[in-house]
Each structure stands twice: as structure tokens, then as C-alpha cells.
Design an enzyme around this catalytic site. Structure first.
Site, PDB file in Angstrom:
ATOM      1  N   GLY A 265      18.828  13.593 -40.204  1.00  0.00           N
ATOM      2  CA  GLY A 265      18.509  12.994 -38.918  1.00  0.00           C
ATOM      3  C   GLY A 265      19.424  11.824 -38.642  1.00  0.00           C
ATOM      4  N   GLU A 293      21.227  13.281 -45.125  1.00  0.00           N
ATOM      5  CA  GLU A 293      22.422  13.558 -44.325  1.00  0.00           C
ATOM      6  C   GLU A 293      22.133  13.010 -42.945  1.00  0.00           C
ATOM      7  OE1 GLU A 293      24.502  15.147 -41.410  1.00  0.00           O
ATOM      8  OE2 GLU A 293      23.528  16.987 -42.090  1.00  0.00           O
ATOM      9  N   CYS A 327      25.685  18.040 -36.509  1.00  0.00           N
ATOM     10  CA  CYS A 327      26.048  16.817 -37.247  1.00  0.00           C
ATOM     11  C   CYS A 327      27.563  16.722 -37.406  1.00  0.00           C
ATOM     12  CB  CYS A 327      25.395  16.821 -38.625  1.00  0.00           C
ATOM     13  SG  CYS A 327      23.606  17.059 -38.592  1.00  0.00           S
TER      14      CYS A 327
END
Length: 543
Positions: A265, A293, A327
Site C-alpha cells: 500500500g 511493499e 506500484c
């Protein structure tokens, strides 16, 4: 008792379906989409194998059609969170004692159910609930999700087989125990595969979890819980508790039994969780493992020797697939002045052709961003750029949230390499470009390395091998996943273990043995066959 020593063969990655016109998978996916589109979900908590309907509910909508209420979900109270922790602790002893091959077999059964029986339902739930096109849904769930499961079984076997040396008269062995308490899995909206892995990687190693899913990914995540139960995952191993993050996080971090956080997140949320855990450190029975992460401001560094066509395709795919909500999405690029005009023209041709809209129309490359808060945040940056003398919106810059949360793929050219959109993570379909003089490649590398606090992914485009090697050295700490002549997205389990450092996380490489090792507490056992009966060592004897 089965005392065989079994090792799983190294798996192959799950094949990716194309969903091209005329294929059987396209037909089946469209049927699953229509069936789920017409379904109204009610999503309960799942604690100790029991579905709990709290009556405190929230709405579930589709990002590309937020006017339609797709369902409701029930929110966990503090009492429910405590019940989930209790259920996790109750299930732990029996689950941890289960032979590891039995746990692995269960993971493989989940993978097989997803590959066959639930492939299209799961993909459709991802498309409708998280606004992904068919390819983006396919590479997420089923494919990456299946890979996480099959590779974790293989890597677990390698870990358990790693044993110390024994010398004459002594037997040394290593026991890889699960952690003592429960793992808190806090999962993101953008990858259903990650939501599964954040729970099942610790579970593979004998742990139990309390799972707080993202509110904007509830339908696909709830489908996962149903698949887990059908596969035979014992009650209480994974406990599913949607709800308010502050409510759930407060109870979890206060529990003496918290033994690990598995997180994907935002950096800000991760930092808050870490601080809350630090504040409770004296209360815990053991130091919790923290695996996360977090954010990224991923780069594409372009050398003057690069091929402009290859760069253009990488930027369009890397920045705008799944609306830039990966991401690893490309969000800043450093392009030499000699190539910028051609790169810009080629990007313009592609962006003119790209369509945006509802996921039910397979002709749409771009769909909606996840929710109104994300839409408003991204549009705030774009509106600022429209009125800033240091920024120029080259493409896009427009959004419309009347039906869905749609933002056109946007490219911003800046003359300040430290401009806010070169630094901040926007998590949307926005690419910022800084054009540098061809002779200033070293300076551009330094800017790339130092402009942001992140270190997740990045790439170098060049045909000059010396330039590639030079960039790799200068950007050694700027990315945990580094790509040569490729976009900085699309890591595949078993091929490119994924994760970054700096403000991008703990770099424990999801889907690989490094991550699995974080969910073990090794115990070394030494057995002496014939113990000594005299305290004296030989050196004490007389000459």
C-alpha cells in the site's frame, strides 16, 4: 504417518490467455462478465470459517460506473477484530503442525481451482470491481495469483531442505517454525494476486492471518475467500475482515499476539503502521516481522543511443496500462533533446488511437481510476500543472467523473527536474517528462537517483552498452527491479522477484524464497550421540 521426503518440481508460469477475437476464452470471459454484472453482492466478514453480517454496511460500486450500486459490504467492529485474532490463534497450533507437504498440496489445489473452475469468474470480478481490461485482469488474477501459489510450494520445499553440516558423533538439523502469533495482512486494491499472496505466503509456512482487504477490491477478494474454503483451507487460517482501517489497525497493533505485518500500500500508511507497532513494542510477546511493499516514482532513463520507437511504446504501456495504478508504473522519464520530438510524435499517434471507457467493451485500453478520492487527487495535480509556467501538458490533462472516474492518459513536460509531479506518487495515468541536453547524461542520472525518496522500479533505454553499464552502476540503489530496454512494469513470479527499498519498502521480493523466509523462526537442534563423561580437555594432560 507418511514419512516420505517430497520435493515439488520447479513450476512453469501459468499461461496467459490473449482473449483475442474468436477465441473460446473471450467468449467465456464475456459470459462471466455479464453474469457478475447482473449480480448484487453482499459481502460479510469471514471469521473462523463463519460468515458474519454486522449490519454496519458500505456500498460497493464499479469505478467505471459508480452510479450503479453493485452490492454492500459489512464492516468489522473492534469486537469483530478481536474475534478474528482469537480465531487465528485458535487455528494456529493445528495448522502449524500439519506436514508442510499437506499445506503445499492445499495451495496447489487453490491454484488449480483458479486455473480451471474459477478462472473467468475471478477475472470478471477483477475487471468489474477494480476496472481492469481483460489483459490486465488476466496477468493479475488468475495468472500471477496462480504463480504465487505454485512457486511458494516449490520454494518452501527448498527452504525446508536447507540443513546445516553435521560432524562425526553429532546430528545438526534446522527446524523452520512458523512465527508465534498471527500475521496481519493489509492488502491493496490494485492486484488481487497480491491480496492472496499476502495471506497465503505466510500460511504456506504454517502461520495464520487476519486480513484487512482494500475497500475498493472487495468483490474479487471475497471471491478468493470462497475459493479458499472450497479448496479446504481450515477455518481460522485466513480471517477476512473488511472495515475501517483505523478501527482494525488500532486493535491489531495493540494485540500482544501480533507477530508480523505483511503489507502492500502507500508509504504513509506503512509508516503509520510501523510507528504504531513501535509504540506497542514492549507489549508484544516477540518482535514482529515487518514486510512491506509501498510507493514508487518509477523512472525511464533514455540515452541518446536509444531507439525512439521502442521508447515510445514502453512509455505508453508502462505509464498507462491499468491507468498507471501499478506500484511499478512509469511515472517519470528523462529523455535526451535529440530524441524528444520523435518520441513525442510516436506517443501522440498511439494516444490518439487509444480508447477509454467501460471494461465491458474490450476495445478500451484505458478504464477508470479506482475511486473519487483518487480522481480528485490526480486532477488536483493536473489543474496545478495547467497554470504553472514550469509545466506543459503535452497530452491529456482532462477528467470526467460524471459516470465513472475517467482521466485521459496525460503527459506533462517540465523544465524543472524537481517539479512536484517528478517527485510525488500520483498513482494514476500521468507521465512527467524532463528533457535533458544530450551531453548531460551523467547529470540526468544523478537527478534520477536523487529526486525522489523511492526506489522501486526503473529502466534504461540505450543501444550503447557502455551507457547501459554506466547507468546500472549510477542507479544501483534507485530501483529494486531494474530493466534494460523494457518498461519498468510486468515482473513475473519466478523470473523477476519483485520489491524495492528506500521509501518503496523492505525489498523482501514477493513470490520468492526471501519473502517466505520472513515467515519462519528457525530453531537449530544439535544432538550429541555419546556425551562426554569427563570435563577435562586433552590440553590439560601432563607432557
Amino acid at each position: 504417518m507418511n514419512n516420505s521426503l517430497f520435493g515439488f518440481a520447479k513450476p512453469a508460469n501459468e499461461p496467459i490467455y490473449s482473449y483475442a477475437p474468436g477465441t473460446e476464452e473471450r467468449k467465456k470471459l464475456k459470459a462471466a462478465l455479464q453474469e457478475l454484472h447482473d449480480t448484487t453482492f453482499e459481502i460479510p466478514l469471514v471469521i473462523g470459517g463463519k460468515e458474519i453480517f454486522t449490519g454496519d454496511t458500505g456500498a460497493v460500486v464499479m469505478p467505471h460506473d459508480h452510479r450503479r450500486k453493485w452490492g454492500i459490504y459489512h464492516k468489522a467492529s473492534e469486537k469483530d477484530v478481536k474475534a478474528a485474532i482469537d480465531a487465528s490463534m485458535k487455528a494456529k497450533a493445528e495448522w502449524a503442525a500439519l506436514p508442510w507437504t499437506e499445506r503445499a498440496s492445499l495451495m496447489l489445489r487453490i491454484a488449480e481451482l483458479i486455473s480451471t473452475k474459477y478462472r473467468y469468474k475471478l477475472a470478471a470480478s477483477v475487471m468489474l470491481g477494480q476496472s481492469k481490461n481483460p489483459m490486465q485482469a488476466e496477468i493479475d488474477a488468475p495468472c500471477e495469483l496462480i504463480d504465487f501459489l505454485t512457486f511458494s510450494a516449490y520454494y518452501a520445499g527448498q527452504i525446508y531442505a536447507e540443513q546445516p553440516i553435521s560432524t562425526k558423533g553429532i546430528l545438526d538439523r534446522m527446524e523452520y517454525r512458523p512465527l508465534e502469533g498471527f500475521i496481519f495482512a493489509l492488502t491493496p486494491f490494485n492486484f488481487t494476486s497480491i491480496a492472496s499472496n499476502l495471506n497465503l505466503a505466510p500460511a504456506m509456512m504454517g502461520n495464520t492471518t487476519v486480513w484487512k482487504p482494500s475497500t475498493t477490491a472487495l468483490c474479487s477478494n471475497y471471491v478468493l475467500t470462497q475459493i479458499f474454503r472450497e479448496a479446504g483451507l481450515p477455518d481460522g487460517v485466513v480471517n477476512f475482515i473488511p472495515g475501517k482501517g483505523s478501527t482494525i489497525g488500532g486493535v491489531v497493533t495493540a494485540s500482544e499476539h501480533l507477530t508480523g505485518l505483511h503489507f502492500t500500500g502507500s508509504t504513509a500508511t506503512f509508516n503509520t503502521m510501523w510507528k504504531n507497532m513501535a509504540a506497542n513494542l514492549d507489549h508484544y510477546r516477540t518482535y514482529p516481522r515487518i514486510v512491506g511493499e509501498t510507493g514508487g516514482k518509477n523512472f525511464v532513463m533514455v540515452h541518446p543511443s536509444a531507439n525512439a520507437e521502442e521508447v515510445s511504446v514502453a512509455l505508453v504501456r508502462g505509464a498507462f496500462e491499468y491507468q498507471g495504478q501499478k506500484c511499478s508504473a512509469a511515472s517519470r522519464a528523462y529523455i535526451p533533446r535529440s530524441l524528444w520530438s520523435e518520441v513525442k510524435d510516436r506517443m501522440a499517434a498511439m494516444l490518439d488511437e487509444i480508447k477509454m471507457g467501460d471494461v465491458m467493451d474490450f476495445g478500451n485500453f484505458v478504464n477508470a481510476v479506482i475511486d473519487e478520492a483518487s480522481f480528485d487527487n490526480i486532477m488536483g495535480y493536473l489543474n496545478k500543472a495547467k497554470n504553472d509556467p514550469h509545466a506543459k501538458i503535452v497530452f491529456g490533462g482532462k477528467g470526467d467523473k460524471s459516470v465513472g472516474y475517467f482521466i485521459k492518459p496525460t503527459v506533462i513536460e517540465v523544465d524543472d527536474p524537481h517539479y512536484i509531479t517528478m517527485r510525488d506518487e500520483l498513482f494514476g495515468p500521468v507521465l512527467t517528462v524532463y528533457v535533458y541536453d544530450d551531453t548531460q547524461f551523467d547529470e540526468a542520472l544523478k537527478l534520477c537517483d536523487t529526486t525522489t525518496m523511492y526506489g522501486l522500479t526503473g529502466s534504461i533505454f540505450a543501444r550503447d552498452r557502455y551507457a547501459i553499464e554506466h547507468a546500472m552502476a549510477k542507479l544501483r540503489n534507485a530501483a529494486g527491479n531494474f530493466y534494460i530496454n523494457d518498461k519498468p512494469t510486468g515482473a513475473v513470479v519466478g523470473q523477476q522477484p519483485f520489491g524495492g527499498s528506500r521509501a518503496s519498502g523492505t525489498n523482501d521480493k514477493a513470490g520468492g524464497p526471501l519473502n517466505l523466509m520472513r515467515w519462519c523462526s528457525p530453531r537449530c537442534i544439535k544432538e550429541t550421540f555419546v556425551p562426554p563423561t569427563d570435563y577435562k580437555y586433552p590440553f590439560l594432560s601432563n607432557d
